[in-house]
Design an enzyme around this catalytic site. Structure first.
Site, PDB file in Angstrom:
ATOM      1  N   SER A  64      68.876  13.334  44.320  1.00  0.00           N
ATOM      2  CA  SER A  64      68.512  14.444  43.425  1.00  0.00           C
ATOM      3  C   SER A  64      68.820  15.739  44.160  1.00  0.00           C
ATOM      4  O   SER A  64      68.951  15.734  45.402  1.00  0.00           O
ATOM      5  CB  SER A  64      67.012  14.371  43.126  1.00  0.00           C
ATOM      6  N   TYR A  91      58.040  13.301  46.310  1.00  0.00           N
ATOM      7  CA  TYR A  91      59.349  13.003  45.694  1.00  0.00           C
ATOM      8  C   TYR A  91      60.459  13.614  46.545  1.00  0.00           C
ATOM      9  O   TYR A  91      61.453  12.950  46.858  1.00  0.00           O
ATOM     10  CB  TYR A  91      59.355  13.576  44.275  1.00  0.00           C
TER      11      TYR A  91
END
Ligand code: NDP
Length: 267
Positions: free
Chosen positions: A143, A156
């Site tokens: 990401s 995350y």
């Protein structure tokens, strides 16, 4: 000319929705043979039906990727069915919406298990087969959060950052065995990732964030991931100008980026 992905055996985790589902549909269109994994077997069957591939060309292999002991067993099932594994797409993932001060250690452990350790377990299970084949390709869905830390996503961000360290190491170790590694860093993609994100107690956040709602369609993201893999790109950023600019600023003007990020801390 034969399509690059035609007849390749591609195993996708998180294939029951979002980017994983879009990857499955695009790979099916290009003639790949698919292994579809995620927890929800009914959703995997729905995706299998949507591919319109011959039934023999798709293996639905439900699994919780945090059941690490299952990884070698699952890999053996893929080999029993197709005889090889050409590509492993590490896509299953879960995001976070909570501040560090409120978030329990259990939530951090879960995020690391799903977003990082599951890929390690599956990679170690698949690697012996790829080494024997003298070919293979790991496609890792990281990401922009794997490059830029933003508020309310500390676990995350940590897990996605860890992917880069691990797979950069692996890339150099397996090059001589003709095994390749592509790490993709999407920005905002229109999926349920925020809805499924964990809050500070590990419950579902349950809200569609504005950035995801107006994000890039998952099908477009999937096409870009596959193009990068075909071109043997080591790392690719997929998304809008804002997300790509954030990565650039983090690299070359970190203090400026940190100031911008601070202004976006929710009240
Ligand atoms: P979704 O929530 O739609 O998809 C997540 C997928 O992961 C689902 O198929 C889910 O399947 C699977 N999954 C979650 N936990 C587990 C588990 N324990 N075991 C097996 N499968 C699991 O979101 P996205 O499609 O957006 O997310 C896919 C990947 O893309 C993730 O790694 C995410 O971090 C990454 N990403 C997404 C971005 C975005 O803006 N959407 C941006 C950047 C990266 P099931 O519930 O059936 O188990």
């Amino acid at each position: 000319m034969k399509n690059y992905f035609a007849d390749k055996v591609v195993w996708i985790t998180g294939a029951s929705s979002g980017i994983g589902e879009a990857l499955a549909l695009e790979l099916a269109r290009q003639g790949a043979k698919l292994v579809l994994s995620a927890r929800r077997a009914d959703e995997l069957e729905r995706v299998k039906a949507a591919t319109t591939l011959p039934a023999d060309n798709v293996l639905v292999l439900p699994m919780d990727v945090t059941d690490f002991g299952l990884a070698p067993v699952s890999a053996a099932k893929v080999i029993a069915r197709f005889g090889r594994i050409d590509m492993m797409v590490h896509n299953a993932g879960i995001s976070q919406r909570s501040f560090v001060k409120d978030t329990s250690l259990e939530v951090y452990q879960k995020l690391m298990d799903v977003d990082f350790f599951s890929t390690v377990a599956l990679t170690k299970a698949v690697l012996p087969y790829m080494t024997r084949q003298k070919s293979g390709h790991f496609i890792v869905i990281s990401s922009v959060a794997g490059k830029v830390g933003t508020p309310m996503r500390s676990g995350y961000n940590a897990a996605k950052h860890a992917l880069h360290g691990f797979y950069d190491s692996l890339r150099s170790e397996v090059f001589d065995d003709n095994i390749r590694v592509t790490v993709a860093c999407p920005g905002y993609i229109k999926t349920n990732v925020s809805v499924n994100a964990l809050d500070e107690k590990g419950n579902k956040y349950g809200q569609m964030d504005a950035n995801q709602a107006k994000g890039m369609p998952a099908a477009e993201c999937a096409r870009k991931v596959l193009k990068a893999a075909q071109q043997d790109r080591k790392e690719v950023f997929i998304g809008g100008v804002t997300e790509k600019a954030a990565v650039y600023l983090r690299r070359f003007f970190p203090s400026f980026l940190f100031k911008m990020v601070r202004r976006n801390v929710p009240e």
